[in-house]
Design an enzyme around this catalytic site. Structure first.
Site, PDB file in Angstrom:
ATOM      1  N   SER A 127       0.876  -1.181   0.000  1.00  0.00           N
ATOM      2  CA  SER A 127       0.000   0.000   0.000  1.00  0.00           C
ATOM      3  C   SER A 127       0.903   1.218   0.000  1.00  0.00           C
ATOM      4  CB  SER A 127      -0.846  -0.014   1.283  1.00  0.00           C
ATOM      5  OG  SER A 127      -1.442   1.239   1.520  1.00  0.00           O
ATOM      6  N   TYR A 140      -1.944  -1.460  10.573  1.00  0.00           N
ATOM      7  CA  TYR A 140      -1.904  -1.565   9.111  1.00  0.00           C
ATOM      8  C   TYR A 140      -0.572  -1.032   8.578  1.00  0.00           C
ATOM      9  CZ  TYR A 140      -3.778  -1.169   4.301  1.00  0.00           C
ATOM     10  OH  TYR A 140      -4.010  -1.294   2.954  1.00  0.00           O
TER      11      TYR A 140
HETATM   12  N1  LIG Z   1      -8.641  -0.826  -1.154  1.00  0.00           N
HETATM   13  C1  LIG Z   1      -7.605  -0.038  -1.009  1.00  0.00           C
HETATM   14  O1  LIG Z   1      -7.722   1.186  -1.074  1.00  0.00           O
HETATM   15  C2  LIG Z   1      -6.240  -0.600  -0.808  1.00  0.00           C
HETATM   16  C3  LIG Z   1      -5.152   0.267  -0.974  1.00  0.00           C
HETATM   17  C4  LIG Z   1      -3.869  -0.228  -0.787  1.00  0.00           C
HETATM   18  C5  LIG Z   1      -3.680  -1.543  -0.456  1.00  0.00           C
HETATM   19  N2  LIG Z   1      -4.764  -2.365  -0.285  1.00  0.00           N
HETATM   20  C6  LIG Z   1      -4.509  -3.727   0.096  1.00  0.00           C
HETATM   21  O2  LIG Z   1      -5.083  -4.595  -0.850  1.00  0.00           O
HETATM   22  C7  LIG Z   1      -5.394  -5.830  -0.218  1.00  0.00           C
HETATM   23  C8  LIG Z   1      -6.819  -6.233  -0.592  1.00  0.00           C
HETATM   24  O3  LIG Z   1      -7.705  -5.258  -0.100  1.00  0.00           O
HETATM   25  P1  LIG Z   1      -9.107  -4.910  -0.776  1.00  0.00           P
HETATM   26  O4  LIG Z   1      -9.206  -3.439  -0.787  1.00  0.00           O
HETATM   27  O5  LIG Z   1      -9.275  -5.676  -2.032  1.00  0.00           O
HETATM   28  O6  LIG Z   1     -10.074  -5.413   0.390  1.00  0.00           O
HETATM   29  P2  LIG Z   1     -11.380  -6.345   0.356  1.00  0.00           P
HETATM   30  O7  LIG Z   1     -11.959  -6.180   1.726  1.00  0.00           O
HETATM   31  O8  LIG Z   1     -12.196  -6.059  -0.838  1.00  0.00           O
HETATM   32  O9  LIG Z   1     -10.750  -7.787   0.196  1.00  0.00           O
HETATM   33  C9  LIG Z   1      -9.972  -8.399   1.196  1.00  0.00           C
HETATM   34  C10 LIG Z   1     -10.211  -9.892   1.125  1.00  0.00           C
HETATM   35  O10 LIG Z   1      -9.414 -10.501   2.147  1.00  0.00           O
HETATM   36  C11 LIG Z   1     -10.215 -11.516   2.762  1.00  0.00           C
HETATM   37  N3  LIG Z   1      -9.745 -11.757   4.112  1.00  0.00           N
HETATM   38  C12 LIG Z   1      -9.685 -10.883   5.146  1.00  0.00           C
HETATM   39  N4  LIG Z   1      -9.284 -11.515   6.247  1.00  0.00           N
HETATM   40  C13 LIG Z   1      -9.086 -12.818   5.915  1.00  0.00           C
HETATM   41  C14 LIG Z   1      -8.671 -13.964   6.645  1.00  0.00           C
HETATM   42  N5  LIG Z   1      -8.400 -13.919   7.945  1.00  0.00           N
HETATM   43  N6  LIG Z   1      -8.587 -15.135   5.986  1.00  0.00           N
HETATM   44  C15 LIG Z   1      -8.892 -15.221   4.660  1.00  0.00           C
HETATM   45  N7  LIG Z   1      -9.294 -14.174   3.930  1.00  0.00           N
HETATM   46  C16 LIG Z   1      -9.386 -12.977   4.559  1.00  0.00           C
HETATM   47  C17 LIG Z   1     -11.622 -10.918   2.773  1.00  0.00           C
HETATM   48  O11 LIG Z   1     -12.613 -11.929   2.958  1.00  0.00           O
HETATM   49  C18 LIG Z   1     -11.683 -10.266   1.406  1.00  0.00           C
HETATM   50  O12 LIG Z   1     -12.161 -11.141   0.413  1.00  0.00           O
HETATM   51  C19 LIG Z   1      -5.162  -5.634   1.281  1.00  0.00           C
HETATM   52  O13 LIG Z   1      -3.921  -6.185   1.654  1.00  0.00           O
HETATM   53  C20 LIG Z   1      -5.130  -4.139   1.411  1.00  0.00           C
HETATM   54  O14 LIG Z   1      -4.349  -3.726   2.502  1.00  0.00           O
HETATM   55  C21 LIG Z   1      -6.039  -1.923  -0.462  1.00  0.00           C
END
Ligand SMILES: NC(=O)c1ccc[n+]([C@@H]2O[C@H](COP(=O)([O-])OP(=O)(O)OC[C@H]3O[C@@H](n4cnc5c(N)ncnc54)[C@H](O)[C@@H]3O)[C@@H](O)[C@H]2O)c1
Length: 245
Positions: A127, A140
């Site tokens: 991120s 985080y």
């Molecule tokens: N959305 C953003 O703005 C953003 C920005 C930078 C980085 N990220 C990173 O991208 C990654 C994905 O995030 P996203 O935005 O797609 O979120 P999201 O909530 O859409 O997806 C996250 C997924 O992880 C799964 N998950 C969470 N805890 C779990 C566990 N204990 N066991 C198995 N599965 C689990 C959830 O069920 C979900 O399907 C993360 O690492 C997040 O930090 C997101």
């Protein structure tokens, strides 16, 4: 790419789902892992995608996941917002376990297959918060900074075996992780969700829109693709100019 097999964590939603679909579109066989069984169902209907329901914070359970993969996308993650002095310690541990220790375990148990094949790709979804801090996101930010270090060590050790390791560093992406924050912060600040988007989330960003999950998946596919052999130990910001400040 047709001979490759990938494991993507957190694949039921958002960025993970987009990565799984994008790699499958390249002909990669994808093992999509998540604890959201219902969310995995749509993905499981795609050609070349198999789904595994697992709680990735249960570190002992990780040993049951397939290890014979050529591509590992460490993506699963959650957010929790609280001042440090009020941050629940058990939640801090959970976030570090899910977002740093689980990636370590998965890398550790898949590297032998990659080393044996002389080819492997580790892509860690970090991120902007792997490179910059924000208040109230202690766990985080700590987890993502740790992931950056882990990724670089794997790059150095893996190079002699044809294995690359990189981070992808998005700013805010249009996923449930962010839409939930919009609702929370709107309630906290007494603002509308669109005001939170403009005044809070997009404030540090030059390109004033949320990033789409597909844009992140495209970068991940490039890091796994034919021209990626010398790209390692790096962090690729996809942040609309946030870190240009
Ligand atoms: N959305 C953003 O703005 C953003 C920005 C930078 C980085 N990220 C990173 O991208 C990654 C994905 O995030 P996203 O935005 O797609 O979120 P999201 O909530 O859409 O997806 C996250 C997924 O992880 C799964 N998950 C969470 N805890 C779990 C566990 N204990 N066991 C198995 N599965 C689990 C959830 O069920 C979900 O399907 C993360 O690492 C997040 O930090 C997101």
């Amino acid at each position: 790419m047709e001979t490759r097999r990938a494991l993507v964590t957190g694949a039921a939603s958002g960025i993970g789902a987009a990565c799984a679909q994008r790699l499958a579109a390249d002909g990669v066989h994808v093992v999509a892992v998540d604890f959201d069984e219902a969310g995995l169902e749509t993905l499981g209907a795609l050609d070349g995608v198999e789904t595994v329901v697992a709680d990735l914070s249960d570190l002992e359970r990780l040993a049951d996941l397939p290890t014979d993969v050529d591509i590992l996308v460490n993506n699963a993650g959650v957010q929790q917002v609280a001042p440090v002095e009020q941050f629940p310690p058990e939640r801090f541990s959970y976030i570090l376990r899910l977002m740093l220790e689980a990636p370590f375990r998965l890398i550790r148990q898949t590297l032998p297959h990659m080393y044996g094949a002389g080819w492997g790709r580790v892509v860690n979804i970090s991120s902007v918060h792997g490179l910059r801090a924000s208040p109230f996101k202690a766990a985080y930010v700590a987890a993502k900074h740790g992931l950056e270090g882990l990724s670089k060590v794997v790059a150095l050790e893996g190079a002699a075996h044809g294995v690359t390791s990189n981070c992808v560093n998005p700013a805010y992406v249009r996923t449930p992780l962010v839409t939930a924050q919009l609702a929370d912060q709107a309630a906290t600040h007494g603002l509308s969700e669109s005001e939170v988007l403009d005044k809070v989330l997009l404030e540090p960003v030059a390109v004033k829109r949320l990033i789409e999950p597909d844009e992140v998946a495209e970068l991940v596919a490039m890091l796994c693709g034919p021209a990626s052999a010398s790209i390692t130990g790096s962090s690729f910001v996809l942040d609309g100019g946030w870190t240009a400040h």
